[in-house]
Design an enzyme around this catalytic site. Structure first.
Site, mmCIF file in Angstrom:
data_model
loop_
_atom_site.group_PDB
_atom_site.id
_atom_site.type_symbol
_atom_site.label_atom_id
_atom_site.label_comp_id
_atom_site.label_asym_id
_atom_site.label_seq_id
_atom_site.Cartn_x
_atom_site.Cartn_y
_atom_site.Cartn_z
ATOM 1 N N ASP A 83 32.964 41.013 35.728
ATOM 2 C CA ASP A 83 33.854 42.107 36.118
ATOM 3 C C ASP A 83 35.142 42.104 35.297
ATOM 4 O O ASP A 83 35.591 41.057 34.828
ATOM 5 C CB ASP A 83 34.245 41.970 37.596
ATOM 6 C CG ASP A 83 33.084 42.222 38.548
ATOM 7 O OD1 ASP A 83 31.955 42.463 38.074
ATOM 8 O OD2 ASP A 83 33.320 42.183 39.769
ATOM 9 N N ASP A 84 35.725 43.290 35.179
ATOM 10 C CA ASP A 84 37.117 43.497 34.734
ATOM 11 C C ASP A 84 37.312 43.618 33.229
ATOM 12 O O ASP A 84 38.434 43.844 32.783
ATOM 13 C CB ASP A 84 38.065 42.418 35.265
ATOM 14 C CG ASP A 84 38.185 42.420 36.779
ATOM 15 O OD1 ASP A 84 37.599 43.325 37.412
ATOM 16 O OD2 ASP A 84 38.844 41.520 37.327
ATOM 17 N N HIS A 139 33.403 50.100 37.155
ATOM 18 C CA HIS A 139 34.311 49.294 37.992
ATOM 19 C C HIS A 139 35.613 50.051 38.252
ATOM 20 O O HIS A 139 36.666 49.446 38.408
ATOM 21 C CB HIS A 139 34.575 47.962 37.290
ATOM 22 C CG HIS A 139 34.986 46.834 38.195
ATOM 23 N ND1 HIS A 139 34.361 46.536 39.379
ATOM 24 C CD2 HIS A 139 35.969 45.901 38.057
ATOM 25 C CE1 HIS A 139 34.928 45.480 39.938
ATOM 26 N NE2 HIS A 139 35.917 45.083 39.165
ATOM 27 N N HIS A 195 40.778 49.974 38.189
ATOM 28 C CA HIS A 195 40.595 48.825 39.088
ATOM 29 C C HIS A 195 41.206 49.089 40.460
ATOM 30 O O HIS A 195 41.987 48.313 40.995
ATOM 31 C CB HIS A 195 41.197 47.554 38.472
ATOM 32 C CG HIS A 195 40.589 46.290 39.011
ATOM 33 N ND1 HIS A 195 41.210 45.507 39.961
ATOM 34 C CD2 HIS A 195 39.420 45.676 38.750
ATOM 35 C CE1 HIS A 195 40.453 44.455 40.239
ATOM 36 N NE2 HIS A 195 39.343 44.551 39.517
ATOM 37 N N HIS A 217 34.162 36.770 35.941
ATOM 38 C CA HIS A 217 35.114 37.755 35.429
ATOM 39 C C HIS A 217 35.433 37.439 33.972
ATOM 40 O O HIS A 217 35.850 36.306 33.663
ATOM 41 C CB HIS A 217 36.413 37.742 36.237
ATOM 42 C CG HIS A 217 36.228 38.133 37.674
ATOM 43 N ND1 HIS A 217 35.715 37.270 38.607
ATOM 44 C CD2 HIS A 217 36.475 39.309 38.313
ATOM 45 C CE1 HIS A 217 35.656 37.888 39.789
ATOM 46 N NE2 HIS A 217 36.112 39.116 39.634
#
Length: 211
Positions: free
Chosen positions: A34-35, A85, A89, A180
């Site tokens: 993620d991210d 995503h 965020h 992440h």
């Protein structure tokens, strides 16, 4: 900070319209990141995955895709899958539903411009999403991808050794595992990911993309 490392079965039952794992009798697991994309860190992750012949799913922030298009393209050219995503965020619990959906669609448009064909996978940042937000996204054709195992690489209160223990202890066939590819998580990720990939290889697990 409180969270489950291994997602409780009751939660999976209550929110059964989300994907928490992918049941299988084969030794398959599903690594997710993620991210990103994030300078240097995403490239390092891709190199680790390549070394162990592992595939993964990257839940990207739209703003980061726009900032770092070459890094994003490298995820695709290495044969990995892309998920949405949100663009900024967003925490769904703290965001008006209309704003949340618009932000997700903005990220979707950025992904589609890249000709990536996997924009209909969605993971809510922080795992926090309101029921109405989820309902709308499901109606748009998204699969909402949650997780079975949280590495907690983002948590500076745990050691890299405990981060590794989190994933080794709780992973089983069909597990969706969260890491992440972010600056915040890199200390734990840098220690954990190579050792976890080696563990999976030694135990005959195959790492596949989510589709």
């Amino acid at each position: 900070m409180w969270y489950w490392i291994k997602t409780n079965r009751l939660i999976k039952l209550i929110f059964s319209n989300y994907v928490w794992d992918i049941p299988t009798v084969e030794k398959k697991v599903y690594l997710t990141f993620d991210d990103g994309p994030t300078p240097e860190i995403t490239a390092w992750v891709l190199n680790q995955l390549k070394e162990f012949n592992a595939k993964a799913t990257f839940f990207c922030i739209g703003e980061n895709i726009q900032k770092y298009p070459e890094i994003f393209d490298s995820i695709l050219t290495n044969g990995h899958t892309i998920g949405n995503h949100t663009f900024n965020h967003y925490n769904g619990w703290k965001t008006k539903t209309q704003d949340y959906i618009e932000n997700t669609i903005l990220c979707e448009s950025v992904i589609q411009k890249s000709k990536a064909n996997s924009a209909m996978l969605f993971r809510p940042p922080y795992g926090k999403i309101k029921r109405l937000q989820a309902k709308i996204l499901l109606e748009r054709g998204y699969k909402i991808i949650m997780w079975d195992v949280l590495s907690a690489d983002f948590d500076h209160q745990i050691s890299p050794e405990n981060c590794l223990k989190n994933v080794i202890k709780n992973t089983q066939s069909g597990s969706i595992i969260v890491f992440h590819d972010s600056t915040k998580s890199f200390k734990n990720l840098a220690y954990t990911l190579p050792k976890f990939l080696a563990f999976l290889q030694q135990n005959n697990y195959v790492c596949e993309v989510i589709v």
